[in-house]
Design a protein around this motif. Structure first.
Motif, mmCIF file in Angstrom:
data_model
loop_
_atom_site.group_PDB
_atom_site.id
_atom_site.type_symbol
_atom_site.label_atom_id
_atom_site.label_comp_id
_atom_site.label_asym_id
_atom_site.label_seq_id
_atom_site.Cartn_x
_atom_site.Cartn_y
_atom_site.Cartn_z
ATOM 1 N N THR A 1 -7.013 -13.349 22.378
ATOM 2 C CA THR A 1 -8.247 -13.757 21.694
ATOM 3 C C THR A 1 -8.012 -14.963 20.798
ATOM 4 N N MET A 2 -7.085 -15.815 21.224
ATOM 5 C CA MET A 2 -6.833 -17.009 20.431
ATOM 6 C C MET A 2 -6.454 -18.165 21.333
ATOM 7 N N LEU A 3 -6.335 -19.337 20.747
ATOM 8 C CA LEU A 3 -5.973 -20.519 21.516
ATOM 9 C C LEU A 3 -5.080 -21.416 20.657
ATOM 10 N N VAL A 4 -4.469 -22.416 21.314
ATOM 11 C CA VAL A 4 -3.608 -23.352 20.590
ATOM 12 C C VAL A 4 -4.155 -24.766 20.759
ATOM 13 N N ARG A 5 -4.518 -25.400 19.639
ATOM 14 C CA ARG A 5 -4.941 -26.798 19.668
ATOM 15 C C ARG A 5 -3.702 -27.688 19.662
ATOM 16 N N LEU A 6 -3.833 -28.842 20.333
ATOM 17 C CA LEU A 6 -2.714 -29.763 20.498
ATOM 18 C C LEU A 6 -3.148 -31.174 20.105
ATOM 19 N N SER A 7 -2.223 -31.968 19.571
ATOM 20 C CA SER A 7 -2.481 -33.393 19.408
ATOM 21 C C SER A 7 -1.168 -34.132 19.197
ATOM 22 N N VAL A 8 -1.263 -35.461 19.268
ATOM 23 C CA VAL A 8 -0.101 -36.310 18.996
ATOM 24 C C VAL A 8 -0.556 -37.432 18.066
#
Ligand code: HEC
Ligand code: HEC
Length: 443
Positions: free
Chosen positions: A105-112
């Motif tokens: 029930t969760m997610l992982v946000r990503l960025s650079v």
């Protein structure tokens, strides 16, 4: 036309919802379905729209070309088949208890960070890890969480062991992910959002300017509004990283289910994801009517009525004030009249949030900026209905990444601007702590 009708309905139901709260009508029971009720006395046509929206929220979506084309468009990359999978009972999600347990029930946000020092989506994996792909498209990979224990001692000697999460990635299907900034987030509850959506910018700015005790500030996030093509104040998401409910819904369809809409017309694939790109659909998969229906549904989900005050909850409420909790978790937010909400007067809400970003210290930092929010800032989450979180789902987690298994742990993680508040809580007697928790549980 439909939008006009929806607005009119929304206006009436919002004012009714406020009436219900003011009059303290306890139409909803404090049971597992407490977050699923519409505001009272919806007319038949509005109830139909509400029910259509509810179906869309709980619907299992299928891949394009499936028989039931009304609910198809899943993927090519996605996290879950339905909205409700991450927001069980319309409530919050939770974190896995250890490694090798999937993030249900969760997610992982990503960025650079690019050469110009801008924070942009990862060039291959985008701005969110999608664990799954439709047949022929590899899911992006798996995120696991393990924990390091952190011992905290109350002034009276009692101890609590908190858990500090650590994310690891495996089975990465499209090459290396590092260097990358990550932010694991559990799904928040989704009731009462029509009221928060109707809070004006002026009110949020007034919250930011209100005088506060030393050490507490608070500022709004400023985010990109796709429909208006301009920067506006942020309201939704753990970092107030989304401007309004409509865009939040469309971005969830896009990011979490891989379903395109008028606001997000391109499939969620990067240039290096050839199999994903090969499966793209030309037309938006979610129709405007479906977006309207789900927006109406989420706007109309009522806030569960708090328990009536008792001598104990009243003492807990004063401790909540004395400990400075109320400085951020404010119970004094005004919903202003808006052109789309004709005839509405200014009304008082008690969401226990100022909708502002606060620096919560190194302990909670994700080190991943999100629009104007820096790596240690988080939006004060609303506390209304929080006393029912475990009734709605026994595993319900607290704080952005679900690391806190109960309210005490959530409070003990507070740092930064909330240092004084946490210290005041830590110095309460056992009896006083129980009273403060009783108050939170009554919300
Ligand atoms: C993979 C799990 C997952 C799925 C599936 C999911 N959500 Fe969410 N939802 C989240 C998370 C995590 C957040 C917080 C996002 C953030 O902080 O950036 C969120 C936030 C929201 C919010 C904002 C709540 C608030 O108070 O800020 C709404 C509304 C929402 N989701 C609606 C939906 C809808 C509609 C769907 C289906 C199209 C959906 N969600 C599917 C995990 C999920
Ligand atoms: C400086 C502002 C501030 C103060 C003061 C503050 N909080 Fe918070 N609170 C926040 C923010 C921001 C978060 C979200 C942090 C995160 O998710 O990492 C939060 C999260 C929470 C949560 C978890 C909510 C959820 O949805 O998971 C609870 C419970 C809570 N606070 C209670 C309290 C109590 C009780 C006090 C007083 C002892 C307090 N807070 C003082 C800003 C504050």
């Amino acid at each position: 036309m439909l939008v006009m009708v929806l607005r009119l309905l929304l206006c009436c139901l919002l004012s009714q919802g406020l009436h219900a709260q003011e009059a303290n009508i306890t139409h909803a029971q404090r049971t597992a379905d407490a977050y699923t009720h519409p505001v009272p006395s919806l007319e038949a046509s509005a109830l139909n729209t509400f029910q259509a929206g509810r179906t869309l929220f709980s619907q299992v979506w299928t891949t394009p070309g499936s028989e039931d084309s009304q609910f198809s468009g899943l993927g090519p990359l996605y996290n879950r088949f339905s909205c409700v999978a991450c927001h069980p009972g319309n409530g919050r999600g939770f974190a896995p208890d250890g490694p090798h347990q999937s993030m249900k029930t969760m997610l992982v946000r990503l960025s650079v960070t690019d050469a110009q020092n801008n924070h942009v989506p990862h060039p291959i994996y985008g701005d969110q890890l999608n664990e799954f792909g439709v047949p022929g498209v590899a899911g992006e990979g798996i995120a696991d969480i393990d924990y390091i224990p952190v011992l905290v001692t109350f002034a009276d000697g009692e101890t609590v062991t908190l858990r500090r999460p650590n994310i690891r990635f495996s089975a990465l299907a499209y090459g290396p992910l590092a260097p990358v900034q990550t932010s694991a987030r559990i799904a928040p509850a989704v009731f009462g959002l029509g009221l928060l959506d109707s809070i004006s910018d002026e009110e949020i700015l007034q919250q930011a300017q209100r005088s506060k005790p030393a050490g507490i500030s608070g500022r709004p996030n400023r985010v990109w509004d796709i429909a208006q093509q301009k920067t506006v104040l942020g309201k939704f998401g753990w970092k107030a990283n989304v401007p309004n409910l409509r865009q939040q819904i469309a971005s969830a369809f896009h990011g979490d289910l891989g379903i395109t809409s008028s606001l997000f017309p391109q499939e969620n694939c990067s240039a290096q994801q050839a199999a994903c790109l090969a499966q793209t659909n030309a037309t938006p998969e979610l129709t405007m009517q479906q977006l309207d229906q789900i927006q109406f549904y989420l706007s109309a989900l009522d806030v569960p009525p708090p328990l009536p005050h008792s001598a104990e909850t009243q003492r807990g409420a004063s401790l909540f004030k004395q400990a400075q909790c109320i400085e951020c978790h404010t119970d004094q937010l005004k919903a202003h009249q808006q052109p789309s909400l004709a005839l509405r007067k200014q009304r008082q809400l008690s969401p226990y949030t100022d909708l502002l970003l606060h620096d919560m210290g190194e302990g909670l930092a994700d080190h991943r900026p999100d629009f104007a929010a820096n790596g240690s800032e988080w939006r004060t989450p609303p506390l209304w209905g929080i006393g029912l979180a475990k009734t709605v789902h026994a595993n319900a987690g607290f704080l952005h990444d679900g690391r806190a298994r109960n309210l005490t742990e959530a409070i003990l993680w507070h740092g930064g601007e909330a240092n004084t508040a946490r210290e005041r809580f830590r110095h309460l007697s056992k009896e006083e702590r129980a009273l403060l928790l009783k108050f939170l549980e009554s919300l």
